[in-house]
Structure formats: structure tokens, C-alpha cells
Design a protein around this motif. Structure first.
Motif, PDB file in Angstrom:
ATOM      1  N   VAL A   1     -61.223  18.571 -26.662  1.00 47.82           N
ATOM      2  CA  VAL A   1     -59.797  18.031 -26.845  1.00 47.82           C
ATOM      3  C   VAL A   1     -58.663  19.276 -26.906  1.00 47.82           C
ATOM      4  O   VAL A   1     -57.140  19.422 -26.303  1.00 47.82           O
ATOM      5  CB  VAL A   1     -59.101  16.844 -27.767  1.00 47.82           C
ATOM      6  N   ILE A   2     -58.873  20.146 -27.868  1.00 46.57           N
ATOM      7  CA  ILE A   2     -57.782  21.269 -27.970  1.00 46.57           C
ATOM      8  C   ILE A   2     -57.923  22.532 -26.895  1.00 46.57           C
ATOM      9  O   ILE A   2     -56.879  21.695 -25.891  1.00 46.57           O
ATOM     10  CB  ILE A   2     -58.174  21.932 -29.030  1.00 46.57           C
ATOM     11  N   PHE A   3     -58.942  22.376 -25.974  1.00 42.12           N
ATOM     12  CA  PHE A   3     -58.703  23.216 -24.985  1.00 42.12           C
ATOM     13  C   PHE A   3     -58.187  22.204 -23.397  1.00 42.12           C
ATOM     14  O   PHE A   3     -56.916  22.371 -22.967  1.00 42.12           O
ATOM     15  CB  PHE A   3     -60.036  23.039 -24.441  1.00 42.12           C
TER      16      PHE A   3
ATOM     17  N   ALA B   1     -51.772  13.252 -24.006  1.00 47.30           N
ATOM     18  CA  ALA B   1     -52.034  11.849 -24.478  1.00 47.30           C
ATOM     19  C   ALA B   1     -53.890  12.039 -24.215  1.00 47.30           C
ATOM     20  O   ALA B   1     -53.729  11.108 -25.759  1.00 47.30           O
ATOM     21  CB  ALA B   1     -51.463  11.095 -24.009  1.00 47.30           C
ATOM     22  N   MET B   2     -54.587  11.357 -23.259  1.00 48.31           N
ATOM     23  CA  MET B   2     -55.238  10.444 -23.445  1.00 48.31           C
ATOM     24  C   MET B   2     -56.226  11.146 -24.315  1.00 48.31           C
ATOM     25  O   MET B   2     -56.842  11.046 -24.956  1.00 48.31           O
ATOM     26  CB  MET B   2     -55.717  10.390 -21.645  1.00 48.31           C
TER      27      MET B   2
ATOM     28  N   SER C   1     -66.813  12.834 -24.526  1.00 48.98           N
ATOM     29  CA  SER C   1     -66.104  14.046 -24.452  1.00 48.98           C
ATOM     30  C   SER C   1     -64.985  13.978 -25.278  1.00 48.98           C
ATOM     31  O   SER C   1     -64.590  15.170 -25.831  1.00 48.98           O
ATOM     32  CB  SER C   1     -65.533  14.407 -22.451  1.00 48.98           C
ATOM     33  N   PHE C   2     -64.434  13.249 -25.379  1.00 48.28           N
ATOM     34  CA  PHE C   2     -62.904  13.362 -25.838  1.00 48.28           C
ATOM     35  C   PHE C   2     -62.500  13.620 -27.645  1.00 48.28           C
ATOM     36  O   PHE C   2     -61.683  12.972 -27.916  1.00 48.28           O
ATOM     37  CB  PHE C   2     -61.743  11.996 -25.436  1.00 48.28           C
TER      38      PHE C   2
ATOM     39  N   TYR D   1     -59.701  10.828 -29.375  1.00 50.65           N
ATOM     40  CA  TYR D   1     -59.858  12.031 -30.891  1.00 50.65           C
ATOM     41  C   TYR D   1     -59.667  10.249 -31.507  1.00 50.65           C
ATOM     42  O   TYR D   1     -60.525  10.973 -32.827  1.00 50.65           O
ATOM     43  CB  TYR D   1     -59.822  12.782 -30.808  1.00 50.65           C
ATOM     44  N   ILE D   2     -58.260  10.589 -32.046  1.00 54.18           N
ATOM     45  CA  ILE D   2     -57.740   9.928 -33.288  1.00 54.18           C
ATOM     46  C   ILE D   2     -58.765   8.263 -33.102  1.00 54.18           C
ATOM     47  O   ILE D   2     -58.878   7.927 -34.186  1.00 54.18           O
ATOM     48  CB  ILE D   2     -56.773   9.592 -33.197  1.00 54.18           C
TER      49      ILE D   2
END
Length: 261
Positions: A195-197, A249-250, A188-189, A255-256
Motif C-alpha cells: 500500500v505504501i509503495f 484511494a483504492m 495485495s492491498f 487496507y482499512i
């Protein structure tokens, strides 16, 4: 009984219920963040998956969880009722020369609450509902060597669709098979829009709590010149800064990490 019912049907009674449910939800946020920080453990999702299994299979925790869902609904419904009632009572703002100072968050609690309610629905459907009631969550097998304490993780396919968790011993290995919610979180991430939401929702949490936490204490009448600054400090730094940053942060970190795969 009639006086009790009349009290909680009044505007003050509704505000009291909102204050109590709001503080209950604030307590939940602390516990929830503590558990979710297990996502940062470098153990292949072992700690987080064990935590998720414990939350969904330990009866006392399940009772608290359903009280939490009830608190969310009551808090949202009463907020909506009070907002509608206030607008009907004063459809046009009073014309005043010297207005008392109000913060942006206090004037937009309805908008912030709506964002948060939408986020909770999406968040719970993606994780909690899929974990409990769908087959979209896979399984993981963790083999720990009891002599070296080294753990290896592999995907696992259970024989029964009703399988939840098993703990067995095979020679020098402790074998744990459990639902892999960690993989769902990572998936999901990896979606930039999610992530933006998520980060926007955590911004809403920050602004909502910087006013709501302090307001709850005022509604309950817990105001004192000695302790009010402490309430403001906790409401600002813990609930409006540390907790939202911790949650935000999660998805950012995951995502990174997904970009490097």
C-alpha cells in the motif's frame, strides 16, 4: 524513407515519440481508473471480476493492451536514451546567473519515471501476469435470482485448470463462474508495504504528469495563448490531482477494510 528515419532518430524525433506515447498512456489512465473504480462496488467483486474478464478476452481490447505495453517500453527506452544523451552532451551544468525557473518535477523526470517503471513491472506481475498465466487466482461463482435480482457469491473450484468463465441458467438463477481477481486485489492491498509503495508511486504519477502532460503539447507544437491555459488546467487537476488520488484511494480503502476483518 531515409528522411523519415533520420527525423525519428534525432533528438526532436525521440521527443515527438515520447510525447505521442505519453499522451496515449494518459488516455489509458482515464479508462483504467474508470474500470478500477468498480472495486468500490458493494457486490462481492462481481462488477470488477466481469470487467477483468472482459478486458482479457475481448480481442480488440487485447490488441489495445499490447499496444499499451509497447508504448510503455518505447516511452521508457526513449526517455533513458534522451537522458543519457543530454548528460553526455552537457556533463557539467552551465554556470549562469539568471536561470529560467524550473519545477522540481521537470528536473526529476528521470527519477519519477524510474519509480513508475518499477511500479508497473511489480503491478503487472502481481495482477496481470498472475491472472493470465498462473494458478494463484481463484474463482468465484455468482448466483443471481432473476426474479429478485439478488446475487450471492461463493468460492468455486473448476474441474479443468484451463477454465476461464461460464454463464449458465439453473431454474430461476443465472450462474456465472469467473476468475476472482477481486480477491487478489484485496489480498495485495492488505499488505501495508504494498500500500505504501502504491501510494508513493501515485505521488510519482502526479509529479510526472504535471510536467509531462504539458510538455507533450509543447513538443508537438500545440501551443496557443487561448488553449494553453486549458492544457495546464487539465494537466494539473485531472492528471496530477484527480487521477492519482483516485488510484491511491483504492489500496488505502482496502487496507482499512482488511483491518476490520
Amino acid at each position: 524513407m531515409s528522411e523519415f528515419k533520420q527525423t525519428f532518430n534525432s533528438s526532436l524525433g525521440k521527443k515527438l515519440i515520447m510525447a505521442l506515447t505519453g499522451l496515449f498512456l494518459c488516455t489509458f489512465l482515464i479508462v483504467h481508473l474508470g474500470g478500477n473504480l468498480l472495486l468500490f462496488s458493494s457486490d462481492g467483486g462481481y462488477s470488477f471480476n466481469m470487467y477483468a474478464n472482459f478486458l482479457t478476452h475481448f480481442p480488440p481490447i487485447e490488441v489495445v493492451a499490447y499496444l499499451l505495453y509497447l508504448a510503455i517500453l518505447v516511452h521508457a527506452i526513449y526517455a533513458l536514451v534522451l537522458t543519457i544523451k543530454n548528460r553526455k552532451a552537457r556533463p557539467v551544468a552551465y554556470a549562469t546567473v539568471n536561470k529560467s525557473p524550473t519545477t522540481w518535477s521537470s528536473k526529476n523526470m528521470g527519477l519519477l519515471g524510474s519509480i513508475l517503471f518499477l511500479f508497473i513491472v511489480i503491478h503487472m506481475s502481481d495482477f496481470w501476469f498472475n491472472y493470465k498465466y498462473s494458478d494463484k487466482i481463484g474463482y468465484k461463482e455468482y448466483r443471481t435470482n432473476v426474479n429478485t435480482d439478488e446475487t450471492t457469491a461463493t468460492d468455486y473450484v473448476p474441474e479443468s485448470p484451463k477454465f476461464e468463465k461460464s454463464v449458465t441458467t439453473e431454474g430461476d438463477y443465472e450462474v456465472i463462474r469467473v476468475k476472482d481477481l477481486h480477491a487478489r486485489v484485496a489480498s495485495s492491498f492488505s499488505n501495508i508495504f504494498y500500500v505504501i509503495f502504491y501510494v508513493i508511486a501515485m505521488g510519482a504519477v502526479s509529479f510526472h504528469l504535471v510536467h509531462g502532460f504539458q510538455s507533450a503539447f509543447r513538443t508537438l507544437g500545440w501551443v496557443h495563448k487561448k488553449y494553453t491555459p486549458i492544457v495546464y488546467f487539465i494537466g494539473t487537476w485531472l492528471f496530477a490531482v484527480i487521477i492519482p488520488i483516485g488510484f491511491a484511494a483504492m489500496p488505502i480503502v482496502y487496507y482499512i477494510l482488511s483491518l476490520s476483518k
